[in-house]
Design a protein around this motif. Structure first.
Motif, PDB file in Angstrom:
ATOM      1  N   ASP A  36     -22.020  36.637  10.703  1.00 19.71           N
ATOM      2  CA  ASP A  36     -20.579  36.687  10.951  1.00 19.71           C
ATOM      3  C   ASP A  36     -19.762  36.074   9.819  1.00 19.71           C
ATOM      4  O   ASP A  36     -18.544  35.928   9.922  1.00 19.71           O
ATOM      5  N   LYS A  37     -20.458  35.678   8.728  1.00 21.43           N
ATOM      6  CA  LYS A  37     -19.819  35.169   7.514  1.00 21.43           C
ATOM      7  C   LYS A  37     -19.078  33.845   7.734  1.00 21.43           C
ATOM      8  O   LYS A  37     -18.181  33.497   6.982  1.00 21.43           O
ATOM      9  N   THR A  38     -19.483  33.086   8.777  1.00 26.49           N
ATOM     10  CA  THR A  38     -18.840  31.796   9.008  1.00 26.49           C
ATOM     11  C   THR A  38     -19.425  30.706   8.123  1.00 26.49           C
ATOM     12  O   THR A  38     -18.873  29.607   8.055  1.00 26.49           O
ATOM     13  N   SER A  39     -20.525  30.967   7.473  1.00 26.00           N
ATOM     14  CA  SER A  39     -21.100  30.005   6.532  1.00 26.00           C
ATOM     15  C   SER A  39     -21.287  30.681   5.185  1.00 26.00           C
ATOM     16  O   SER A  39     -21.567  31.876   5.116  1.00 26.00           O
ATOM     17  N   GLY A  40     -21.121  29.914   4.121  1.00 27.01           N
ATOM     18  CA  GLY A  40     -21.235  30.474   2.783  1.00 27.01           C
ATOM     19  C   GLY A  40     -22.667  30.534   2.311  1.00 27.01           C
ATOM     20  O   GLY A  40     -23.589  30.055   2.962  1.00 27.01           O
ATOM     21  N   GLY A  41     -22.844  31.147   1.129  1.00 21.40           N
ATOM     22  CA  GLY A  41     -24.173  31.245   0.546  1.00 21.40           C
ATOM     23  C   GLY A  41     -24.387  30.182  -0.505  1.00 21.40           C
ATOM     24  O   GLY A  41     -23.632  29.221  -0.623  1.00 21.40           O
ATOM     25  N   GLY A  42     -25.444  30.360  -1.276  1.00 20.17           N
ATOM     26  CA  GLY A  42     -25.749  29.411  -2.337  1.00 20.17           C
ATOM     27  C   GLY A  42     -26.836  28.437  -1.940  1.00 20.17           C
ATOM     28  O   GLY A  42     -27.053  28.163  -0.764  1.00 20.17           O
ATOM     29  N   TRP A  43     -27.531  27.901  -2.964  1.00 20.07           N
ATOM     30  CA  TRP A  43     -28.665  27.028  -2.677  1.00 20.07           C
ATOM     31  C   TRP A  43     -28.235  25.734  -2.006  1.00 20.07           C
ATOM     32  O   TRP A  43     -29.004  25.137  -1.234  1.00 20.07           O
TER      33      TRP A  43
END
Length: 230
Positions: A36-43
Motif C-alpha cells: 500500500d506504499k505506506t512505508s518507503g524502500g531502501g536498505w
C-alpha cells in the motif's frame, strides 16, 4: 524497493514455470516496502524492519501462528525473503560488528557473503539460534545484474560488473526499446512501468540468469526447499 520486489517476483515465477512447465503456485506478500506504499524502500528501512521484528515475534507472525498460543491469525508463510544489494557494503559498516568490509575489488562471493552475514546479524541481534524459513538474498552488485544476464547473451559474469546500472540502461535501449543509446546515459529509469517492460524480455531467459548469477540460483533453490518442506 518496489522495483526490486517486482524483479524478484517476476523472475522467480518465470523460472519455476520454465522448470516445471506449469504455472508454479507462488504468492508474495510485500512487507517492506508494503504493497500500500505506506512505508518507503531502501536498505535503511530493511535495517529498521529487522530490528522491529525480533525472532520470537517474527516467527509467530509469519509462520502460521499469532503472538499467543491459541491465536491462529498469523500468516502461513513458507518463507521470509530478505534482500539487499551488495553495492551498499561500504555504507552499512557502522551498523554491523562484522569486519573488515570487503572492498569493491573483492570477489562477488565475498561481497555477497558479507551482506548475508550482516542481515543475519540484524535478524538475530542477540545471537539467538537462527531458525529456518528465512531466505536471505544478497544481489551482487545489484539486482539489476539479473536483468542484464537475461538481456545479454554476451555478459559472462554480470555479478562482477560494477557499472551494472549503466549496462542495464544500454540494454534497455538496444534490446528492449530497440533504439540508439543516448549520450550521457548512466542508469535506467527506475519506475515500475519501465521495469515491467525490461522484465517482459529478461524473464524469457530466467534459466540463463540462474546460470550466470549464482546468488539468484541460490535464492531459487532455497525458495523451492521452503515450499516443498512447508
Amino acid at each position: 524497493g518496489k522495483t526490486d520486489q517486482l524483479i524478484i517476483k517476476e523472475l522467480v515465477k518465470s523460472y519455476f514455470f520454465f522448470f516445471f512447465e506449469i504455472d508454479f503456485d507462488i504468492e508474495f506478500i510485500e512487507e517492506q516496502p508494503t504493497s500500500d506504499k505506506t512505508s518507503g524502500g531502501g536498505w535503511g528501512m530493511v535495517y529498521k524492519w529487522c530490528l522491529s521484528n525480533p525472532p520470537q515475534e517474527r516467527n509467530a507472525i509469519y509462520f502460521g501462528r499469532g503472538l499467543f498460543a491459541n491465536d491462529m491469525d498469523g500468516l502461513a508463510c513458507d518463507g521470509l525473503l530478505i534482500h539487499l544489494d551488495s553495492d551498499i557494503c561500504e555504507e552499512i559498516g557502522a551498523l554491523t560488528s562484522l569486519s573488515p568490509v570487503p572492498s569493491k575489488a573483492a570477489s562477488p562471493e565475498l561481497r555477497g557473503k558479507f551482506i548475508k552475514r550482516v542481515i543475519e546479524e540484524w535478524l538475530w541481534p542477540e545471537k539467538t539460534e537462527q531458525t529456518g524459513k528465512h531466505i536471505i538474498v544478497p544481489a551482487v552488485e545489484a539486482i539489476e545484474a539479473w536483468l542484464v544476464a537475461g538481456l545479454s547473451d554476451d555478459e559472462i559474469n554480470p555479478e562482477s560488473n560494477h557499472n551494472i546500472q549503466k549496462r542495464l540502461a544500454e540494454l534497455d535501449h538496444t534490446v528492449v526499446r530497440k533504439v540508439a543509446i543516448p549520450a550521457n546515459l548512466s542508469r535506467p529509469r527506475k519506475d515500475i512501468q519501465n521495469y515491467q517492460k525490461i522484465l517482459a524480455v529478461a524473464k524469457l531467459k530466467s534459466s540463463q540468469i540462474a546460470d550466470k548469477c549464482p546468488h539468484f540460483k541460490t535464492m531459487l533453490d532455497e525458495i523451492f526447499v521452503a515450499a516443498v518442506t512447508a
